[in-house]
Design a protein around this motif. Structure first.
Motif, PDB file in Angstrom:
ATOM      1  N   LYS A  61      26.676  45.811  55.391  1.00  0.00           N
ATOM      2  CA  LYS A  61      26.509  47.226  55.055  1.00  0.00           C
ATOM      3  C   LYS A  61      27.870  47.933  55.047  1.00  0.00           C
ATOM      4  O   LYS A  61      28.174  48.703  54.141  1.00  0.00           O
ATOM      5  N   THR A 109      19.720  34.229  56.686  1.00  0.00           N
ATOM      6  CA  THR A 109      20.340  35.004  57.747  1.00  0.00           C
ATOM      7  C   THR A 109      20.277  34.308  59.099  1.00  0.00           C
ATOM      8  O   THR A 109      21.265  34.282  59.834  1.00  0.00           O
ATOM      9  N   GLU A 110      19.125  33.744  59.433  1.00  0.00           N
ATOM     10  CA  GLU A 110      18.962  33.122  60.749  1.00  0.00           C
ATOM     11  C   GLU A 110      19.904  31.933  60.928  1.00  0.00           C
ATOM     12  O   GLU A 110      20.440  31.715  62.017  1.00  0.00           O
ATOM     13  N   GLN A 134      15.701  38.505  56.697  1.00  0.00           N
ATOM     14  CA  GLN A 134      16.007  39.858  56.271  1.00  0.00           C
ATOM     15  C   GLN A 134      16.670  39.829  54.902  1.00  0.00           C
ATOM     16  O   GLN A 134      17.301  38.854  54.531  1.00  0.00           O
ATOM     17  N   SER A 173      24.076  38.028  66.067  1.00  0.00           N
ATOM     18  CA  SER A 173      22.698  38.385  65.758  1.00  0.00           C
ATOM     19  C   SER A 173      22.550  38.679  64.268  1.00  0.00           C
ATOM     20  O   SER A 173      23.533  38.909  63.557  1.00  0.00           O
ATOM     21  N   GLY A 174      21.318  38.694  63.821  1.00  0.00           N
ATOM     22  CA  GLY A 174      21.042  39.053  62.435  1.00  0.00           C
ATOM     23  C   GLY A 174      21.441  40.493  62.153  1.00  0.00           C
ATOM     24  O   GLY A 174      21.851  40.836  61.040  1.00  0.00           O
ATOM     25  N   GLU A 175      21.353  41.332  63.179  1.00  0.00           N
ATOM     26  CA  GLU A 175      21.746  42.728  63.032  1.00  0.00           C
ATOM     27  C   GLU A 175      23.246  42.846  62.777  1.00  0.00           C
ATOM     28  O   GLU A 175      23.690  43.669  61.972  1.00  0.00           O
ATOM     29  N   THR A 176      24.043  42.009  63.426  1.00  0.00           N
ATOM     30  CA  THR A 176      25.483  42.006  63.184  1.00  0.00           C
ATOM     31  C   THR A 176      25.774  41.642  61.737  1.00  0.00           C
ATOM     32  O   THR A 176      26.621  42.262  61.080  1.00  0.00           O
ATOM     33  N   LYS A 223      19.484  40.425  52.475  1.00  0.00           N
ATOM     34  CA  LYS A 223      20.926  40.505  52.650  1.00  0.00           C
ATOM     35  C   LYS A 223      21.536  41.349  51.537  1.00  0.00           C
ATOM     36  O   LYS A 223      21.105  41.299  50.399  1.00  0.00           O
ATOM     37  N   ARG A 237      23.833  42.109  59.188  1.00  0.00           N
ATOM     38  CA  ARG A 237      23.407  43.225  58.358  1.00  0.00           C
ATOM     39  C   ARG A 237      24.427  44.363  58.403  1.00  0.00           C
ATOM     40  O   ARG A 237      24.791  44.940  57.371  1.00  0.00           O
ATOM     41  N   LEU A 238      24.926  44.665  59.604  1.00  0.00           N
ATOM     42  CA  LEU A 238      25.863  45.777  59.748  1.00  0.00           C
ATOM     43  C   LEU A 238      27.213  45.495  59.085  1.00  0.00           C
ATOM     44  O   LEU A 238      27.814  46.389  58.486  1.00  0.00           O
TER      45      LEU A 238
END
Length: 156
Positions: free
Chosen positions: A71, A52-53, A4, A62-65, A6, A67-68
């Motif tokens: 952000k 990211t991974e 993703q 997780s990758g979502e964490t 970053k 990202r959040l």
């Protein structure tokens, strides 16, 4: 699966030092420590950052964490405490049905004489009468009890 994109996280030396202190000393919530570790892992001021991974696997998130957190760091303007701390709710998730007017009507009802055949009001009796009054929302007997207790009002 491609990595993703970053958001860049650039920390000052003081911010890095503070985040290291958060992760290594004192007693703090686990979520705060986790977000601090994510910020340290995403920091681009120390050089190139892993994909990211790899970061997600190393930190156990997780990758979502990732990202959040990145952000939120960008949205707070680089404020690390606003990023790693809990968000404060602007208002409760459900507005209370008990407004000042409802509270006043409820106390007035409790102060009135009880119905025929009753010596005094009970919470369940008040609950039944509140259901009959049209301009007061239906309230549970426990809610009625909390309102009366808050106003230091005893049913005698």
């Amino acid at each position: 699966m491609p990595s993703q994109k970053k958001r860049p996280v650039t920390l000052t030396a003081a911010d890095r030092e503070e985040l290291v202190r958060v992760t290594t000393t004192g007693v703090r919530p686990a979520s705060m420590i986790r977000r601090a570790r994510v910020l340290l892992a995403l920091d681009t001021s120390q050089g190139e950052v892993d994909v990211t991974e790899v970061i997600a696997a190393r930190l156990g998130v997780s990758g979502e964490t990732l990202r959040l957190v990145a952000k939120r760091f960008a949205e707070t303007g680089g404020d690390i405490w606003a990023t790693i701390g809990r968000k404060q709710r602007a208002e409760p998730p459900v507005p209370s049905p008990v407004t000042g007017e409802v509270e006043a009507r409820l106390i007035a009802l409790a102060c009135s004489t009880p119905p025929e055949g009753r010596a005094r009001w009970s919470l369940r009796l008040l609950e039944k009468h509140v259901a009959l009054v049209e301009d007061i929302p239906d309230l549970d007997h426990s809610t009625i009890g909390r309102v009366l207790k808050k106003r230091n009002f005893a049913l005698i």
